[in-house]
Motif scaffolding. Structure first.
Motif, PDB file in Angstrom:
ATOM      1  N   LEU A  31      18.261  24.819  65.771  1.00  0.00           N
ATOM      2  CA  LEU A  31      19.233  25.441  64.857  1.00  0.00           C
ATOM      3  C   LEU A  31      19.845  24.410  63.913  1.00  0.00           C
ATOM      4  O   LEU A  31      20.246  24.743  62.794  1.00  0.00           O
ATOM      5  N   VAL A  32      19.928  23.171  64.374  1.00  0.00           N
ATOM      6  CA  VAL A  32      20.459  22.086  63.536  1.00  0.00           C
ATOM      7  C   VAL A  32      19.347  21.498  62.669  1.00  0.00           C
ATOM      8  O   VAL A  32      19.495  21.373  61.447  1.00  0.00           O
ATOM      9  N   SER A  33      18.228  21.148  63.291  1.00  0.00           N
ATOM     10  CA  SER A  33      17.153  20.473  62.564  1.00  0.00           C
ATOM     11  C   SER A  33      16.487  21.402  61.548  1.00  0.00           C
ATOM     12  O   SER A  33      16.120  20.966  60.446  1.00  0.00           O
ATOM     13  N   PHE A  34      16.342  22.692  61.879  1.00  0.00           N
ATOM     14  CA  PHE A  34      15.713  23.645  60.964  1.00  0.00           C
ATOM     15  C   PHE A  34      16.593  23.860  59.741  1.00  0.00           C
ATOM     16  O   PHE A  34      16.111  23.978  58.613  1.00  0.00           O
ATOM     17  N   PHE A  35      17.900  23.911  59.958  1.00  0.00           N
ATOM     18  CA  PHE A  35      18.860  24.050  58.861  1.00  0.00           C
ATOM     19  C   PHE A  35      18.757  22.835  57.936  1.00  0.00           C
ATOM     20  O   PHE A  35      18.667  22.965  56.711  1.00  0.00           O
ATOM     21  N   ALA A  36      18.759  21.632  58.525  1.00  0.00           N
ATOM     22  CA  ALA A  36      18.689  20.397  57.735  1.00  0.00           C
ATOM     23  C   ALA A  36      17.382  20.313  56.962  1.00  0.00           C
ATOM     24  O   ALA A  36      17.354  19.860  55.804  1.00  0.00           O
ATOM     25  N   LEU A  76      17.432  31.845  64.285  1.00  0.00           N
ATOM     26  CA  LEU A  76      16.817  30.693  63.642  1.00  0.00           C
ATOM     27  C   LEU A  76      16.474  30.998  62.186  1.00  0.00           C
ATOM     28  O   LEU A  76      16.713  30.170  61.286  1.00  0.00           O
ATOM     29  N   ILE A  77      15.944  32.176  61.932  1.00  0.00           N
ATOM     30  CA  ILE A  77      15.588  32.575  60.558  1.00  0.00           C
ATOM     31  C   ILE A  77      16.841  32.689  59.694  1.00  0.00           C
ATOM     32  O   ILE A  77      16.857  32.237  58.535  1.00  0.00           O
ATOM     33  N   ILE A  90      17.558  30.510  56.241  1.00  0.00           N
ATOM     34  CA  ILE A  90      17.891  31.086  54.928  1.00  0.00           C
ATOM     35  C   ILE A  90      19.202  30.493  54.415  1.00  0.00           C
ATOM     36  O   ILE A  90      19.316  30.152  53.226  1.00  0.00           O
ATOM     37  N   GLN A  91      20.180  30.346  55.290  1.00  0.00           N
ATOM     38  CA  GLN A  91      21.433  29.714  54.884  1.00  0.00           C
ATOM     39  C   GLN A  91      21.191  28.286  54.411  1.00  0.00           C
ATOM     40  O   GLN A  91      21.778  27.839  53.416  1.00  0.00           O
ATOM     41  N   GLY A  92      20.316  27.561  55.125  1.00  0.00           N
ATOM     42  CA  GLY A  92      20.009  26.188  54.746  1.00  0.00           C
ATOM     43  C   GLY A  92      19.404  26.098  53.352  1.00  0.00           C
ATOM     44  O   GLY A  92      19.694  25.165  52.596  1.00  0.00           O
ATOM     45  N   LEU A  93      18.572  27.071  52.992  1.00  0.00           N
ATOM     46  CA  LEU A  93      17.962  27.074  51.663  1.00  0.00           C
ATOM     47  C   LEU A  93      19.013  27.218  50.559  1.00  0.00           C
ATOM     48  O   LEU A  93      18.884  26.622  49.483  1.00  0.00           O
ATOM     49  N   PHE A  94      20.067  27.995  50.830  1.00  0.00           N
ATOM     50  CA  PHE A  94      21.091  28.243  49.817  1.00  0.00           C
ATOM     51  C   PHE A  94      22.221  27.216  49.844  1.00  0.00           C
ATOM     52  O   PHE A  94      23.013  27.149  48.907  1.00  0.00           O
ATOM     53  N   HIS A  95      22.284  26.434  50.905  1.00  0.00           N
ATOM     54  CA  HIS A  95      23.323  25.409  51.060  1.00  0.00           C
ATOM     55  C   HIS A  95      23.423  24.472  49.852  1.00  0.00           C
ATOM     56  O   HIS A  95      24.510  24.253  49.305  1.00  0.00           O
ATOM     57  N   PRO A  96      22.307  23.880  49.355  1.00  0.00           N
ATOM     58  CA  PRO A  96      22.424  22.931  48.243  1.00  0.00           C
ATOM     59  C   PRO A  96      22.910  23.572  46.952  1.00  0.00           C
ATOM     60  O   PRO A  96      23.484  22.881  46.100  1.00  0.00           O
ATOM     61  N   ILE A  97      22.669  24.870  46.783  1.00  0.00           N
ATOM     62  CA  ILE A  97      23.095  25.538  45.548  1.00  0.00           C
ATOM     63  C   ILE A  97      24.607  25.493  45.430  1.00  0.00           C
ATOM     64  O   ILE A  97      25.160  25.092  44.394  1.00  0.00           O
ATOM     65  N   TYR A  98      25.297  25.897  46.500  1.00  0.00           N
ATOM     66  CA  TYR A  98      26.767  25.918  46.441  1.00  0.00           C
ATOM     67  C   TYR A  98      27.335  24.510  46.361  1.00  0.00           C
ATOM     68  O   TYR A  98      28.221  24.239  45.546  1.00  0.00           O
ATOM     69  N   CYS A  99      26.836  23.615  47.195  1.00  0.00           N
ATOM     70  CA  CYS A  99      27.407  22.268  47.233  1.00  0.00           C
ATOM     71  C   CYS A  99      27.186  21.515  45.929  1.00  0.00           C
ATOM     72  O   CYS A  99      28.095  20.834  45.431  1.00  0.00           O
TER      73      CYS A  99
END
Length: 389
Positions: free
Chosen positions: A47-52, A99-100, A104-113
């Motif tokens: 859950l951590v590594s997949f997000f990263a 996990l999925i 998906i959240q990880g993919l959108f993370h850089p957009i907001y930040c």
């Protein structure tokens, strides 16, 4: 105008906290997640590594794709994605679905930040941009080091779903605040994708990427194993370890405030001296790590420097490609995640081969390599009159 800008930066700071809290907050509840979904702790760690991994993959691309859309609308979209993902995480009974949702959240993370950094910098004068960005970085630090114990505590006194609801609550509040108080921010001068990608042709961009990877590796490569170091080398009790980690987190937030002033007044000198100062701290840590009080003091200083280093990383890439701020911030986020992965792996290698007390060598080695990258980046590309700053 000043009050409006302050409110905007505050909302961005809390928004970044919510995003980073969603990413890192699960670290403190991984045993609860493993038990709830009947999976191993190593599998729960996905859950951590997949997000990263998702962040690292989307960092250079999605912020670029969304760079021409009204920034308020993009932030609302990302916050909705995170809120829906949080709700799914609370109610699903299937680990793969969880996990999925995290991916998906990880993919959108850089957009907001990346938008948060760009909007904060654009809301003030060019001279005040580093200080505005440093305030948003407080949300990054808080999300990484405050969210973990908060979610862990909530889960320990209630239930797993209640702890995970904290992620949803923060993102929901930011979503409402963004909708009500953030003004529409249309992109008046849309940058073509090709013009933004041109920054990849500049050697300063690549020297900056390498420097960020190595600088972040120098911090994460040691910090990832800090709890084990405090337990094995310093012989601290679990409660004292928790307190020491909290000291590191609080110092990290202080470092963001300090960084705003340093990068506004003495940017180049701060960047050039950072590896040497952090390296000296690591040397002191190596020789005093077995003593509780000195270790606590060193951890506090280290935490401040880690906060400063995070801002330096963003500064390196944002100033290397000022003509493409969103893309540059996306590169920054990807570089940081690659650095974190590289640093953690190198720290683990030193531990395996030499023992936990030698984990600081991973940080020192990364810093030595970063000096070369920073030298090539700064002294080959930065105008001479800026080097005195």
């Amino acid at each position: 105008m000043v009050n409006r800008n302050s409110l905007l930066i505050f909302i961005l700071t809390v928004g970044v906290f919510g995003i980073l809290n969603t990413e890192m907050g699960v670290i403190g509840i991984l045993p609860d997640i493993a038990e709830h979904f009947n999976v191993s702790i190593s599998k729960a760690g996905w859950l951590v590594s997949f997000f990263a991994l998702a962040v690292a993959l989307s960092g250079p691309t999605l912020p670029l794709l969304f760079s021409g859309i009204n920034r308020k609308n993009v932030m609302l979209l990302v916050l909705c994605v995170f809120l829906v993902g949080n709700i799914v995480s609370i109610y699903t009974s299937n680990f793969n679905v969880l996990l999925i949702a995290r991916g998906i959240q990880g993919l959108f993370h850089p957009i907001y930040c990346s938008l948060a950094f760009s909007v904060a910098a654009a809301s003030v004068s060019r001279e005040g941009a580093p200080k505005a960005v440093s305030r948003v970085f407080i949300g990054v630090s808080a999300g990484m080091v405050v969210g973990v114990p908060v979610v862990s505590f909530i889960t320990s006194v209630t239930f797993l779903q209640t702890g995970m609801s904290f992620f949803a609550a923060v993102n929901a509040l930011v979503l409402i605040a963004t909708w009500l108080y953030v003004p529409s921010m249309p992109v008046n001068e849309k940058l073509h994708y090709g013009s933004q990608l041109k920054v990849l042709k500049k050697s300063i961009t690549w020297f900056s990427v390498v420097a960020v990877i190595l600088l972040n590796a120098s911090v994460i490569g040691v910090y990832s194993y800090l709890a084990e170091y405090l337990k094995t080398v310093t012989n601290m009790s679990p409660n004292i370890i928790s307190l020491t980690l909290f000291i590191y987190g609080g110092a990290n937030i202080i470092g963001n405030i300090v960084a705003g002033r340093l990068l506004t007044q003495r940017a180049m000198k701060s960047v050039a001296s950072f590896p040497f100062v952090l390296g000296a701290v690591y040397i002191i840590l190596f020789f005093t790590g077995q003593f509780t009080v000195p270790m606590a003091i060193v951890t506090f200083i280290w935490g401040i420097l880690a906060g400063v280093g995070a801002n330096i990383n963003q500064y390196l890439l944002s100033t290397a490609a000022p003509e493409a701020p969103d893309f540059a911030n996306g590169l920054f986020l990807s570089s940081c995640n690659i650095g974190a992965t590289f640093g953690a792996a190198m720290g683990g290698l030193f531990i395996t081969e030499m023992g936990i007390q030698y984990v600081v060598m991973a940080g020192i080695l990364s810093l030595v390599l970063s000096v070369a990258a920073i030298f090539l980046r700064n002294y080959k590309h930065v105008p001479a009159q800026q080097l005195s700053r």
